[in-house]
Design an enzyme around this catalytic site. Structure first.
Site, PDB file in Angstrom:
ATOM      1  N   ARG A 156       0.858  -1.197   0.000  1.00  0.00           N
ATOM      2  CA  ARG A 156       0.000   0.000   0.000  1.00  0.00           C
ATOM      3  C   ARG A 156       0.890   1.242   0.000  1.00  0.00           C
ATOM      4  O   ARG A 156       1.786   1.363   0.832  1.00  0.00           O
ATOM      5  CB  ARG A 156      -0.880  -0.015   1.247  1.00  0.00           C
ATOM      6  CG  ARG A 156      -1.909   1.063   1.295  1.00  0.00           C
ATOM      7  CD  ARG A 156      -2.707   0.997   2.591  1.00  0.00           C
ATOM      8  NE  ARG A 156      -3.616  -0.143   2.657  1.00  0.00           N
ATOM      9  CZ  ARG A 156      -4.193  -0.562   3.785  1.00  0.00           C
ATOM     10  NH1 ARG A 156      -3.961   0.059   4.923  1.00  0.00           N
ATOM     11  NH2 ARG A 156      -5.001  -1.598   3.788  1.00  0.00           N
ATOM     12  N   ARG A 209      -1.526   6.935   9.589  1.00  0.00           N
ATOM     13  CA  ARG A 209      -1.570   6.397   8.217  1.00  0.00           C
ATOM     14  C   ARG A 209      -1.596   7.519   7.182  1.00  0.00           C
ATOM     15  O   ARG A 209      -1.564   8.692   7.521  1.00  0.00           O
ATOM     16  CB  ARG A 209      -2.842   5.535   8.064  1.00  0.00           C
ATOM     17  CG  ARG A 209      -2.976   4.393   9.069  1.00  0.00           C
ATOM     18  CD  ARG A 209      -2.078   3.259   8.674  1.00  0.00           C
ATOM     19  NE  ARG A 209      -2.313   2.067   9.467  1.00  0.00           N
ATOM     20  CZ  ARG A 209      -3.169   1.079   9.173  1.00  0.00           C
ATOM     21  NH1 ARG A 209      -3.941   1.172   8.099  1.00  0.00           N
ATOM     22  NH2 ARG A 209      -3.266   0.015   9.939  1.00  0.00           N
ATOM     23  N   LYS A 211      -3.808   1.488  14.783  1.00  0.00           N
ATOM     24  CA  LYS A 211      -3.742   2.423  13.663  1.00  0.00           C
ATOM     25  C   LYS A 211      -4.350   3.777  14.042  1.00  0.00           C
ATOM     26  O   LYS A 211      -5.182   3.865  14.955  1.00  0.00           O
ATOM     27  CB  LYS A 211      -4.444   1.848  12.445  1.00  0.00           C
ATOM     28  CG  LYS A 211      -5.883   1.478  12.687  1.00  0.00           C
ATOM     29  CD  LYS A 211      -6.566   0.912  11.446  1.00  0.00           C
ATOM     30  CE  LYS A 211      -6.213  -0.524  11.180  1.00  0.00           C
ATOM     31  NZ  LYS A 211      -7.115  -1.179  10.191  1.00  0.00           N
ATOM     32  N   LYS A 269      -5.774   7.479  12.035  1.00  0.00           N
ATOM     33  CA  LYS A 269      -6.055   8.043  10.708  1.00  0.00           C
ATOM     34  C   LYS A 269      -6.429   9.520  10.781  1.00  0.00           C
ATOM     35  O   LYS A 269      -7.286   9.902  11.571  1.00  0.00           O
ATOM     36  CB  LYS A 269      -7.179   7.247  10.051  1.00  0.00           C
ATOM     37  CG  LYS A 269      -6.796   5.784   9.824  1.00  0.00           C
ATOM     38  CD  LYS A 269      -7.911   4.981   9.213  1.00  0.00           C
ATOM     39  CE  LYS A 269      -7.443   3.567   8.884  1.00  0.00           C
ATOM     40  NZ  LYS A 269      -8.526   2.734   8.341  1.00  0.00           N
ATOM     41  N   CYS A 326     -15.157  -2.941  -0.558  1.00  0.00           N
ATOM     42  CA  CYS A 326     -13.780  -3.215  -0.147  1.00  0.00           C
ATOM     43  C   CYS A 326     -13.218  -4.356  -0.993  1.00  0.00           C
ATOM     44  O   CYS A 326     -13.949  -5.027  -1.717  1.00  0.00           O
ATOM     45  CB  CYS A 326     -13.737  -3.582   1.326  1.00  0.00           C
ATOM     46  SG  CYS A 326     -14.382  -5.234   1.645  1.00  0.00           S
ATOM     47  N   CYS A 360      -7.949 -10.654   0.758  1.00  0.00           N
ATOM     48  CA  CYS A 360      -8.051 -10.250   2.159  1.00  0.00           C
ATOM     49  C   CYS A 360      -8.231 -11.464   3.068  1.00  0.00           C
ATOM     50  O   CYS A 360      -9.215 -12.205   2.940  1.00  0.00           O
ATOM     51  CB  CYS A 360      -9.209  -9.275   2.359  1.00  0.00           C
ATOM     52  SG  CYS A 360      -9.342  -8.803   4.092  1.00  0.00           S
ATOM     53  N   CYS A 415     -16.494  -8.065   5.530  1.00  0.00           N
ATOM     54  CA  CYS A 415     -16.468  -8.396   6.964  1.00  0.00           C
ATOM     55  C   CYS A 415     -16.768  -7.124   7.735  1.00  0.00           C
ATOM     56  O   CYS A 415     -16.838  -6.037   7.157  1.00  0.00           O
ATOM     57  CB  CYS A 415     -15.113  -9.009   7.352  1.00  0.00           C
ATOM     58  SG  CYS A 415     -13.847  -7.794   7.777  1.00  0.00           S
ATOM     59  N   CYS A 468     -13.937  -1.466   5.903  1.00  0.00           N
ATOM     60  CA  CYS A 468     -12.953  -0.768   5.062  1.00  0.00           C
ATOM     61  C   CYS A 468     -13.572   0.142   3.998  1.00  0.00           C
ATOM     62  O   CYS A 468     -12.903   1.053   3.514  1.00  0.00           O
ATOM     63  CB  CYS A 468     -12.018  -1.774   4.407  1.00  0.00           C
ATOM     64  SG  CYS A 468     -11.035  -2.687   5.611  1.00  0.00           S
TER      65      CYS A 468
END
Ligand code: SRM
Ligand code: SF4
Length: 570
Positions: free
Chosen positions: A73, A142, A210, A212, A430, A436, A475, A479
């Site tokens: 990424r 991120r 994480k 953001k 996503c 994934c 899921c 995302c």
């Protein structure tokens, strides 16, 4: 007293600032994989080890190792790339990845299918294009998203400048990335203790989870500001940014069946002057670093710190660290979270074409050679490229005389400027299967066909050209930010989804669970009559999400932490 910290905390602590044994592991040729602890560290370098889930069973039967490959990424603050960078990224996709580039929901790209022996070469090629993958994943700040795109107005440029500055300020400072991937100075002796001062902001433990950062310029909420840990909303007076409203504590991820985890919309914490914004970002990050939960990773995001400690206490601590008080949030208004598809003129009179890219996947298929088309445009050097937060791309700073050239290239490659419906234009899915590892159901490979069916329902009541936001994930991690979509579909099992309704079109209110474990047929059967009711009994200007609440399909999610309350399943 026993140390209850999660396993990842020990891995980070022992990693010598994210070095681990990555450099050595990459040289091991007998496996396409890497050591488990290194795979956690690799995330901080912007990459994940994955395996092709489509062939998992078949390979297991043959007693073969899983088909391992790496996802990479990129870190592209604000999503802005030059034409030259686009050309390099396009080449990398063909040379090292699976011949496709995947625009993400956070203004950047992912590559899939990079095999271990090519990983370092790919990192080096990215670096050669003056880009990198640092901090694209992992327990750090991120990729910073800013209102796309900087060339629209002076305010957009200022938002982008702030994004760049925050990205730089909060970037990990460890030399590990250069040493491991770019053959920089020799990898540090693993027996030496980690040096805390190598990372003045992050220390040896980095963040609990994480983090953001996003920046919005009203009336566009294209970055979905309430879904992120920290956000800055531009407050404008006579076209000038006079400061920023600061939001904290948004996030989407949750676990099915665990009400201790929930999506949460960010709170408005205060207002800061333009020259205070970087300090505020730093102090929110360090407060989360010191206050966040390091024992339970599923409760470790800033949103839970704020739930557990309270917004007031959190603000007091941030102000203490900043050395100044935040002002009261100022008035602002968002219109929507989508991109404006098509041509849009900037304040400088140059043109910007936002192209709808279905679920962000850039590849060539017969009759629709999108990757080639964008490459041909990049080769002309007549625009820059901006990845949006909605998995689309904008060709920016186009001179009026070059517009028709771009249009003719797209046409020649079978790429239309128009989208078949506004539902599709406002859709995101996503990645999910086959790459994934967390996917419970299909998403990117399934949503397009579901939308085709829903378009039939919309046609029956003439809603094809009405903006309705639909998002799907494989899921509950969220995302594609499904809980902020007017129609949200979240995978539970292969072919089965939870259906959520009632989010606000402007991204300010979460949805509510409406139906559980519904398959393709049932999704259409449930939505068909709601579309019909919306077409016949909506009020003037009423949005689909608001209608679903007024008409009683779901109760509103009234507070940021009330997502699981008042659910009545159909
Ligand atoms: Fe995500 C994990 C893909 C945006 C919440 N996300 C993953 C992983 C890395 C799966 C994994 O951990 O093994 C996925 C890789 C799939 C693949 O094969 O490529 C993945 N996330 C994506 C992308 C590519 C989705 C897309 O289709 O575009 C997005 C990349 C963004 C980027 O460029 O940085 C992506 N992920 C998001 C967002 C949306 C956003 O940030 O605007 C969210 C919800 C917001 C949030 O963070 O709360 C999101 N991803 C998660 C979570 C849940 C986090 C949580 O707090 O619970 C996970 C799982 C985890 O971290 O444990 C996850
Ligand atoms: Fe994977 Fe789930 Fe994220 Fe989709 S939402 S990419 S299935 S982690």
């Amino acid at each position: 007293m026993t140390d209850k910290r999660s396993r990842n905390e020990f891995i980070k602590e022992a990693s010598h600032q994210l070095r681990g044994t990555l450099a050595e592991g990459l040289k091991v040729q007998v496996t396409g994989s890497i050591a488990e602890d290194d795979s956690q560290l690799l995330k901080f370098h912007g990459s994940y080890i994955q395996d092709d889930r489509d062939v998992r069973g078949e390979r297991a039967k043959k007693k073969l190792e899983k088909a391992f490959a790496f996802m990479l990424r990129l870190r592209i603050p604000g999503g802005v790339m030059t034409a030259k960078q686009w050309i390099a990224l396009d080449d990398i996709a063909t040379t090292y990845a699976n011949h496709s580039m995947r625009l993400t929901t956070r203004e950047t790209f992912q590559y899939h299918g990079v095999i271990k022996s090519n990983l370092k070469r790919t990192m080096q090629a990215i670096n050669k294009a003056a880009l990198d993958t640092r901090a694209a994943c992992g327990d750090v700040n991120r990729n910073v998203m800013t209102a796309s795109n900087p060339y629209l107005s002076k305010a957009h440029q200022q938002a982008y400048d702030l994004g760049l500055a925050i990205s730089k300020h909060l970037l990990p400072k460890t030399g590990a990335y250069h040493e491991i991937w770019l053959d920089g100075e020799k990898v540090k002796d693993a027996s030496r203790p980690a040096k805390k001062d190598e990372e003045p902001l992050y220390g040896v433990y980095y963040l609990p989870r994480k983090f953001k950062t996003v920046i919005a310029v009203p009336p566009d909420n294209d970055v979905d500001i309430f879904a992120h840990d920290i956000g800055f909303i531009a407050i404008l007076e006579k076209g000038e940014i006079v400061g920023w409203n600061v939001t904290v504590g948004g996030g989407m991820g949750m676990t099915h069946g665990d009400t201790n985890t929930f999506p949460r919309t960010a709170d408005l914490m205060g207002f800061c002057a333009p020259d205070q914004a970087i300090k505020v970002a730093e102090c929110v990050l360090t407060t989360q670093r010191d206050w966040g939960n390091r024992e339970n990773r599923s409760r470790a995001r800033l949103k839970y710190t704020i739930e557990d400690k309270g917004l007031e206490n959190f603000r007091d601590e941030v102000e203490k660290r900043c050395g100044f008080k935040l002002g009261k949030p100022r008035a602002f208004k968002f219109d929507g979270t989508g991109d404006v598809i098509g041509w849009r003129q900037g304040e400088d009179k140059s043109w910007n074409l936002t192209l709808f890219i279905e679920n962000g996947r850039i590849k060539d298929v017969e009759g629709h050679t999108l990757k080639k088309a964008l490459r041909e445009i990049a080769d002309l050097g007549i625009c820059e490229f901006v990845a949006t937060a909605n998995q689309n791309v904008t060709m920016a700073k186009v001179a009026a005389k070059s517009k028709s050239k771009i249009e003719s290239i797209l046409k020649a490659h079978g790429v239309a400027l128009e989208v078949s419906s506004h539902l599709r234009a406002n859709a995101m899915a996503c990645v999910a299967l086959p790459t994934c590892g967390l996917a419970l159901a299909e998403s990117e490979r399934y949503l397009p066909s579901l939308i085709t069916k829903l378009e039939d329902s919309l046609d029956k009541v003439s809603l094809r050209h009405d903006d309705i936001v639909i998002r799907m994930t494989g899921c509950p991690n969220g995302c594609a930010r499904p809980y902020l979509a007017e129609i949200g579909l979240v995978g539970r099992n292969p072919g089965l989804y939870n259906l959520y309704l009632g989010a606000a079109f402007d991204g300010s209110r979460l949805s509510k669970l409406y139906a559980q474990d519904v398959n393709d047929e049932r999704i259409v059967a449930l939505l068909d009559p709601i579309f019909k009711a919306y077409a016949t009994s909506r009020k003037d200007g009423e949005r689909f999400g608001d209608f679903c609440i007024r008409a009683g399909y779901v109760k509103p999610t009234t507070a940021s932490n009330q997502f699981h309350a008042d659910v009545k399943l159909v």
